[in-house]
Design a protein around this motif. Structure first.
Motif, PDB file in Angstrom:
ATOM      1  N   LYS A   1      88.547 -30.288 -25.685  1.00 22.53           N
ATOM      2  CA  LYS A   1      89.512 -31.329 -25.373  1.00 22.53           C
ATOM      3  C   LYS A   1      89.381 -32.399 -26.443  1.00 22.53           C
ATOM      4  O   LYS A   1      88.277 -32.797 -26.793  1.00 22.53           O
ATOM      5  N   ASP A   2      90.498 -32.857 -26.922  1.00 19.96           N
ATOM      6  CA  ASP A   2      90.478 -33.805 -28.028  1.00 19.96           C
ATOM      7  C   ASP A   2      90.305 -35.230 -27.498  1.00 19.96           C
ATOM      8  O   ASP A   2      91.131 -36.109 -27.716  1.00 19.96           O
TER       9      ASP A   2
ATOM     10  N   PRO B   1      92.480 -43.254 -26.558  1.00 19.62           N
ATOM     11  CA  PRO B   1      92.051 -44.664 -26.634  1.00 19.62           C
ATOM     12  C   PRO B   1      91.249 -45.058 -25.401  1.00 19.62           C
ATOM     13  O   PRO B   1      91.521 -44.608 -24.290  1.00 19.62           O
ATOM     14  N   PHE B   2      90.239 -45.902 -25.615  1.00 14.10           N
ATOM     15  CA  PHE B   2      89.441 -46.399 -24.494  1.00 14.10           C
ATOM     16  C   PHE B   2      90.288 -47.399 -23.708  1.00 14.10           C
ATOM     17  O   PHE B   2      90.939 -48.265 -24.300  1.00 14.10           O
ATOM     18  N   PRO B   3      90.312 -47.298 -22.375  1.00 13.07           N
ATOM     19  CA  PRO B   3      91.179 -48.188 -21.573  1.00 13.07           C
ATOM     20  C   PRO B   3      90.878 -49.667 -21.825  1.00 13.07           C
ATOM     21  O   PRO B   3      89.716 -50.081 -21.793  1.00 13.07           O
TER      22      PRO B   3
END
Length: 470
Positions: free
Chosen positions: A85-86, A91-93
């Motif tokens: 899974k990439d 992006p971090f929330p």
């Protein structure tokens, strides 16, 4: 083996480069042979020492990437492939990001009821007793702690609160934890979720939210001039009641003896009723002697007493305690006797010395005098600046008091403007436990904390507060 080794201090250790390259080749299934070269052969090919290759092979072997076969050498394991899974591109929330600082709002003026006066904490003496722990308690520090905290400390706490709060208990009844909330969470986890619970309103939001999150039915009970209403308790018919009788939070009301006896009599009418007494800042009393605890009046073992060192020492030490009646203690031990948690053993043993050597009582006496003077100066300044626009509920106890200010501002206006002007200030609205529409009168109630306020900044702080209402 198609990789190169980079030499020099600016690059990772040689064995680490070999290990990393081989691990990546194995995971990518890029090796055409299952058998790895001998250590000597690979060392020659890479121009490195045999020891570096041996170290890399040993690490791969330990982690399960390769295995050894006698007389044949090292073979590559048949490793299950990753489900790829990439995630690296996700992006971090934003709502989970932190700015690297403990708090984003840094007030210039504080009326907080939460913080304490850390500037006058006896750090040198605390360190001295920490050294005694290192010198004399090496064995205890090397062992797993008792689930309820060191018995010796519990003995010291039991003797101390018997003298200062009239609390009657054996050391075995005391459970030490890293805060009152975690202790209450453990205790209530043993109760049926159908158990109805009553709490003071306004009151301690953290307890209320904790109990709601645990799916209990929690009924906020309104207060009168003597504290929580026993008549309303009888109407709502809870099994557990949470109270702060010695200095109600946040109004500051001290529950008189008649109301205390009525509350205890309510509990005595049924063996499955309990009162949780949160004695959070009872050590600080001005002008009169200390108010005895509710637990000291209990004749039926139906009061659960909780105390904390967060207000008297430092909140960051995270040392609180809970005293359970024998029936609840038995259930607690059955459920949590195998748990290992709680505060630092080093701090717990240090606290024992601090109490036994009289340092704790001396510190309380010093801080009581300091807080009394600071509090009196703050009240005088509030009267001077606000005049007849302010009503101060001057209950001489604890580290905060309630004021009412005549103003046309709404609670929301006060809170927003305080934040804009970098003033840490809490209104009574924060402590109402239900989403109710508060009657917007010209009397606005504020919680004024003074423990963390510098005495030479009191005049400036009150001026800044007055600027909100000008």
């Amino acid at each position: 083996m198609f990789f190169q080794i980079k030499k020099g201090e600016e690059h990772p250790a040689i064995y680490k480069q070999i290990y990393t390259q081989l691990k990546d080749l194995i995971l990518e299934e890029a090796l055409t042979e299952r058998k790895l070269p001998s250590k000597r052969k690979l060392a020659q090919d890479l121009g490195v020492s045999v020891n570096s290759v041996a170290h890399a092979y040993e690490q791969l072997l330990a982690e399960g990437y390769i295995y050894s076969v006698e007389r044949k050498g090292y073979m590559v394991e048949d490793i299950t492939r990753y489900i790829k899974k990439d995630w690296e591109n996700d992006p971090f929330p934003d709502e989970l990001k932190e700015n690297g600082k403990q708090e984003s709002f840094r007030p210039e003026v504080t009326f907080s009821h939460i913080a304490t006066d850390a500037e006058h904490f006896p750090f040198k003496k605390w360190r001295r007793y920490q050294q005694k722990v290192f010198d004399h308690h090496k064995k205890q520090l090397s062992l797993l702690p008792h689930p309820q905290g060191p018995y010796e400390l519990r003995e010291s706490i039991a003797a101390m609160i018997a003298l200062t709060r009239g609390v009657r208990c054996r050391p075995e009844q005391i459970i030490i934890g890293s805060g009152t909330q975690p202790l209450i969470h453990k205790l209530m986890s043993l109760q049926s979720r159908t158990t109805p619970i009553a709490v003071e309103n306004p009151g301690y939001q953290r307890f209320y939210q904790l109990l709601k999150d645990m799916d209990f039915k929690v009924e906020p009970i309104d207060l009168d001039e003597q504290g929580i209403s026993v008549d309303t308790i009888r109407k709502k018919d809870p099994k557990w009641v949470f109270v702060t009788p010695s200095h109600q939070f946040p109004t500051g009301t001290i529950m008189p003896i008649n109301r205390r006896i009525k509350l205890l009599n309510w509990a005595a009418e049924s063996p499955d009723r309990y009162i949780v007494e949160d004695d959070y800042d009872s050590e600080f009393k001005y002008e009169t002697d200390h108010i005895p605890s509710l637990q000291s009046l209990d004749r039926n073992r139906q009061v659960i007493y909780t105390g904390t060192f967060s207000k008297t020492l430092l909140p960051s030490l995270r040392i609180s305690y809970m005293i359970l009646p024998p029936d609840l203690l038995s259930r607690f031990r059955s459920a949590y006797g195998h748990w290992i948690d709680g505060p630092s053993g080093l701090n717990l043993w240090t606290l024992k010395y601090f109490i036994d050597k009289g340092e704790y009582s001396r510190h309380i006496k010093r801080m009581n005098a300091r807080y009394k003077a600071k509090r009196a100066k703050l009240i005088r300044e509030l009267h001077r600046v606000f005049g007849d626009k302010i009503t101060i509920h001057d209950i001489p106890a604890g580290l905060h008091f309630l004021v009412e200010i005549d103003t046309n501002l709404s609670y929301q206006d006060i809170e927003e403007q305080a934040k804009e002007r970098k003033i840490e200030l809490y209104t009574i609205r924060r402590f109402f436990l239900q989403d109710i529409k508060m009657a917007e009168t010209n009397k606005k109630k504020l919680i004024i904390g003074f423990a963390n306020m510098k005495e030479d900044k009191i005049r400036e702080s009150v001026q800044r507060l007055a600027s909100l209402f000008s």
